[in-house]
Scaffold this motif. Structure first.
Motif, mmCIF file in Angstrom:
data_model
loop_
_atom_site.group_PDB
_atom_site.id
_atom_site.type_symbol
_atom_site.label_atom_id
_atom_site.label_comp_id
_atom_site.label_asym_id
_atom_site.label_seq_id
_atom_site.Cartn_x
_atom_site.Cartn_y
_atom_site.Cartn_z
ATOM 1 N N ASP A 203 15.691 -12.633 -3.009
ATOM 2 C CA ASP A 203 14.741 -13.540 -3.666
ATOM 3 C C ASP A 203 14.453 -14.697 -2.735
ATOM 4 O O ASP A 203 15.409 -15.310 -2.220
ATOM 5 C CB ASP A 203 15.371 -14.071 -4.960
ATOM 6 N N GLY A 204 13.153 -15.063 -2.390
ATOM 7 C CA GLY A 204 11.977 -14.530 -2.924
ATOM 8 C C GLY A 204 11.374 -13.279 -2.321
ATOM 9 O O GLY A 204 10.457 -12.739 -2.901
ATOM 10 N N HIS A 205 11.793 -12.748 -1.172
ATOM 11 C CA HIS A 205 11.198 -11.535 -0.634
ATOM 12 C C HIS A 205 12.306 -10.684 -0.025
ATOM 13 O O HIS A 205 13.213 -11.232 0.609
ATOM 14 C CB HIS A 205 10.146 -11.878 0.434
ATOM 15 N N GLY A 207 12.559 -8.910 -2.982
ATOM 16 C CA GLY A 207 12.911 -8.584 -4.353
ATOM 17 C C GLY A 207 13.703 -7.288 -4.402
ATOM 18 O O GLY A 207 13.753 -6.520 -3.440
ATOM 19 N N CYS A 217 9.246 -1.711 -10.112
ATOM 20 C CA CYS A 217 8.935 -3.124 -9.877
ATOM 21 C C CYS A 217 10.018 -3.729 -8.997
ATOM 22 O O CYS A 217 11.021 -3.072 -8.669
ATOM 23 C CB CYS A 217 8.826 -3.884 -11.200
ATOM 24 N N ARG A 218 9.807 -4.957 -8.612
ATOM 25 C CA ARG A 218 10.787 -5.740 -7.854
ATOM 26 C C ARG A 218 11.267 -6.878 -8.752
ATOM 27 O O ARG A 218 10.455 -7.566 -9.375
ATOM 28 C CB ARG A 218 10.162 -6.304 -6.582
ATOM 29 N N HIS A 220 13.065 -10.522 -9.533
ATOM 30 C CA HIS A 220 13.235 -11.854 -8.950
ATOM 31 C C HIS A 220 13.746 -12.815 -10.029
ATOM 32 O O HIS A 220 13.699 -12.511 -11.212
ATOM 33 C CB HIS A 220 11.891 -12.394 -8.428
ATOM 34 N N HIS A 262 11.155 -13.183 -13.264
ATOM 35 C CA HIS A 262 9.899 -12.748 -12.667
ATOM 36 C C HIS A 262 10.047 -11.368 -12.054
ATOM 37 O O HIS A 262 11.144 -10.972 -11.618
ATOM 38 C CB HIS A 262 9.423 -13.737 -11.598
ATOM 39 N N ARG A 264 7.695 -8.200 -9.729
ATOM 40 C CA ARG A 264 6.481 -7.786 -9.014
ATOM 41 C C ARG A 264 6.299 -6.292 -9.274
ATOM 42 O O ARG A 264 7.024 -5.467 -8.737
ATOM 43 C CB ARG A 264 6.594 -8.064 -7.518
ATOM 44 N N LYS A 275 3.498 -11.181 -8.310
ATOM 45 C CA LYS A 275 4.731 -11.714 -8.885
ATOM 46 C C LYS A 275 4.367 -12.513 -10.139
ATOM 47 O O LYS A 275 3.696 -13.539 -10.069
ATOM 48 C CB LYS A 275 5.472 -12.597 -7.896
ATOM 49 N N HIS A 326 9.372 -21.263 -11.457
ATOM 50 C CA HIS A 326 9.618 -20.439 -10.279
ATOM 51 C C HIS A 326 8.559 -20.684 -9.200
ATOM 52 O O HIS A 326 7.349 -20.573 -9.447
ATOM 53 C CB HIS A 326 9.621 -18.966 -10.697
ATOM 54 N N HIS A 369 -0.912 -16.432 -8.848
ATOM 55 C CA HIS A 369 -0.630 -15.031 -9.186
ATOM 56 C C HIS A 369 -1.048 -14.738 -10.626
ATOM 57 O O HIS A 369 -1.637 -13.684 -10.909
ATOM 58 C CB HIS A 369 0.860 -14.735 -9.007
#
Length: 587
Positions: A203-205, A207, A217-218, A220, A262, A264, A275, A326, A369
């Motif tokens: 987190d954040g990438h 996920g 999904c991913r 977070h 959250h 994605r 996201k 977030h 988003h």
């Protein structure tokens, strides 16, 4: 180093660390300019144009070309201690649960992260923090210190650092990217601590790859569920989603449950992978789930996006309204919750209200988003979603501007951008720490005009005589500024500490003093008179109407630049060029 240096910051994106370095280096008297890492040819051209003494790479995803590092000293900022190599040092540290980490500034060579070390800083890794939060706070602070140390070792014409630093025992070398298998969640086996550690490490990438309601999904933004929550929650097998709260879904584990804030969801058709709040992304699937809401005034260990507490004696009370959204983005729903919380705060018998955003971000304004999702929802559009969101955040600012019966303070523990800055500036006082970076402008998002009553609060803060000059510098310059620069302009009232950790106790002391001050009643009376006088000269509604007329053109007019910029931002479109307000070396 005694003389100012010409410095080229080479970065994959103008992220928080790069922005912080940019402000620090310029304030130290150096000439700093930025080039985004687009291609080797572009980098070579940038170096030829900028003629830097040093190239500094705070955030890269590719090698610096040999045509550059072989003829110009290039310093790479690596978010790991000396001897650590690879693109995922922080991911691995969080996944392992390491207590210590570091930042190394090393010279680029033909091998990744293997060149001579110019400087390094060790640091403690906050327990239970996400990778992104550690990067924004501890890593960024240490990186700034290490880069300044490295600059002090620069000697023109030398091939390496003057007086290289003493190094600790070196770590084991190369670590590649974290494979998906290393942090895949087995809901039938993993306890809550393991689930949280895995999600936080990504987190954040990127996920954590998983599935909810049968959709890939991913995951977070995960938080532990308390015993009190578990006592209220429906039973369910490990992996089952059993309840919701605000943006989050409560998912059972083998020994309890975690909140997933959250997600994605994978791209489908023309709908991009965005996201979004988990309850937004799976709105239809979770309509029947029970809402385990909690009051604002509660134990701080019980998670929700908003929290309220009070300190001090009767007659000298301080209210603390925290909102940890977030990534600092504020959707229409979140704005409405914060607006309602401010209205409730009016009923409390306090003398001071401290508005405290999250530890990483105070606020970044409207939720791009969430707005982009509106472009793909039946019966909605990105323009309509934008319009609802800007109206909702304006309502939040209006609550703060008209709260005349107590003093208000915006406490910036984290960065702020766009409308989030003007939310802070609506308070009577703005307090920050030295590491805060502000971007109080809108035009980087497709030439947006901006709202949040900025045409009222900016002149009110800097004074009518300087308003046009400051507005030109801030709005047209479009550059990040440090808290100290913002204070020099009058946008921030006090820089109380060096970092977020030391800001909290200092702010508590200052807020208590404000609430107990002998002239508190006189200050409130003066505040009310000023608001009445301002309203008689030009109503707040007039400022809002004028700003929204411009925003309506941005959202619904013939110029699509806002919609294009927003789409590129949320879908992570690669940069095709470096904006000229950053590439100061380009004509």
């Amino acid at each position: 180093m005694s003389r100012p240096l010409r410095l080229l910051l080479l970065a994959h994106a103008f992220n928080g660390l790069t922005q912080r370095l940019f402000t620090v280096l310029r304030e130290a008297g150096h000439e700093a300019t930025v080039e985004l890492d687009i291609s080797d040819a572009v980098t070579e051209e940038a170096v030829a144009l900028a003629r830097p003494d040093l190239v500094i790479a705070p955030f890269l995803k590719r090698r610096i070309p040999e045509s550059v590092w072989s003829v110009r000293p290039c310093l790479v900022v690596h978010p790991g201690p000396p001897g650590d190599r690879g693109p995922a040092a922080l991911d691995w540290a969080v996944l392992r649960g390491d207590a210590q980490g570091g930042v190394t500034v090393l010279q680029a060579t033909g091998d990744f992260d293997a060149g001579p070390v110019w400087a390094w800083q060790d640091l403690s890794l906050r327990k239970d923090a996400t990778k992104a939060s550690l990067y924004r706070q501890e890593i960024t602070r240490a990186a700034v210190d290490a880069v300044l140390d490295a600059l002090g070792r620069f000697q023109p014409g030398a091939s390496g650092p003057a007086s290289p630093p003493a190094l600790p025992p070196l770590l084991g070398g190369w670590q590649g990217p974290v494979p998906a298998s290393a942090r895949a969640i087995d809901w039938s086996q993993d306890d809550s601590a393991s689930v949280l550690r895995k999600i936080r490490s990504a987190d954040g990438h990127p996920g954590i790859a998983d599935a909810l309601f049968g959709q890939n999904c991913r995951l977070h933004d995960a938080h532990p569920a308390t015993a009190a929550t578990l006592a209220r929650a429906p039973a369910g097998a490990a992996g089952a989603v059993v309840a919701k709260r605000g943006p989050a879904l409560l998912r059972r584990t083998v020994d309890g449950a975690v909140w997933i804030g959250h997600v994605r969801v994978e791209a489908r058709g023309d709908r991009p992978a965005l996201k979004l709040a988990a309850t937004r992304a799976f709105a239809d699937a979770c309509t029947t789930l029970p809402e385990l809401d909690v009051p604002l005034l509660r134990d701080a260990g019980e998670w929700d996006e908003l929290h309220y507490a009070e300190t001090g004696q009767q007659g000298a009370r301080v209210g603390w309204l925290g909102f940890d959204f977030h990534n600092g983005a504020m959707s229409t729903r979140q704005c409405e919750r914060l607006r309602d919380a401010l209205r409730w705060v009016r009923t409390r018998d306090t003398q001071v209200l401290v508005l405290a955003g999250g530890s990483d971000f105070f606020s970044n304004g409207i939720h791009l988003h969430d707005i982009e999702a509106g472009a793909h929802d039946a019966g909605d559009s990105a323009a309509d979603s934008s319009w609802r969101n800007i109206q909702a955040i304006d309502d939040v600012v209006l609550e703060l501007l008209t709260m005349t019966h107590r003093l208000t303070v915006a406490m910036l523990s984290g960065n702020a951008g766009a409308g989030g800055c003007y939310l802070a500036f609506a308070a009577d006082l703005v307090w920050a720490h030295a590491g805060v970076v502000l971007n109080p402008h809108y035009k980087n998002m497709g030439n947006l005009y901006g709202s949040e009553y900025w045409t009222y609060t900016l002149p009110r803060r800097v004074g009518a005589a300087r308003a046009a000059e400051v507005a030109q510098r801030v709005m047209q310059g479009r550059l990040p500024m440090s808290a100290r620069e913002a204070a020099s302009l009058g946008l921030v009232d006090a820089v109380l500490a060096d970092d977020a950790v030391s800001l909290a106790p200092r702010a508590a002391t200052e807020a208590a003093a404000l609430a107990a001050a002998h002239n508190h009643a006189e200050r409130i009376a003066a505040k009310q008179r000023q608001r009445d006088d301002d309203e008689s000269r030009k109503p707040l509604a007039a400022y809002r109407d004028e700003e929204l007329q411009q925003m309506h053109r941005n959202f619904y007019g013939f110029d699509p630049s806002y919609h294009v910029a927003r789409h590129h931002f949320v879908t992570r479109k690669p940069h095709a060029w470096t904006p000229r307000h950053l590439a100061l070396h380009r004509p």
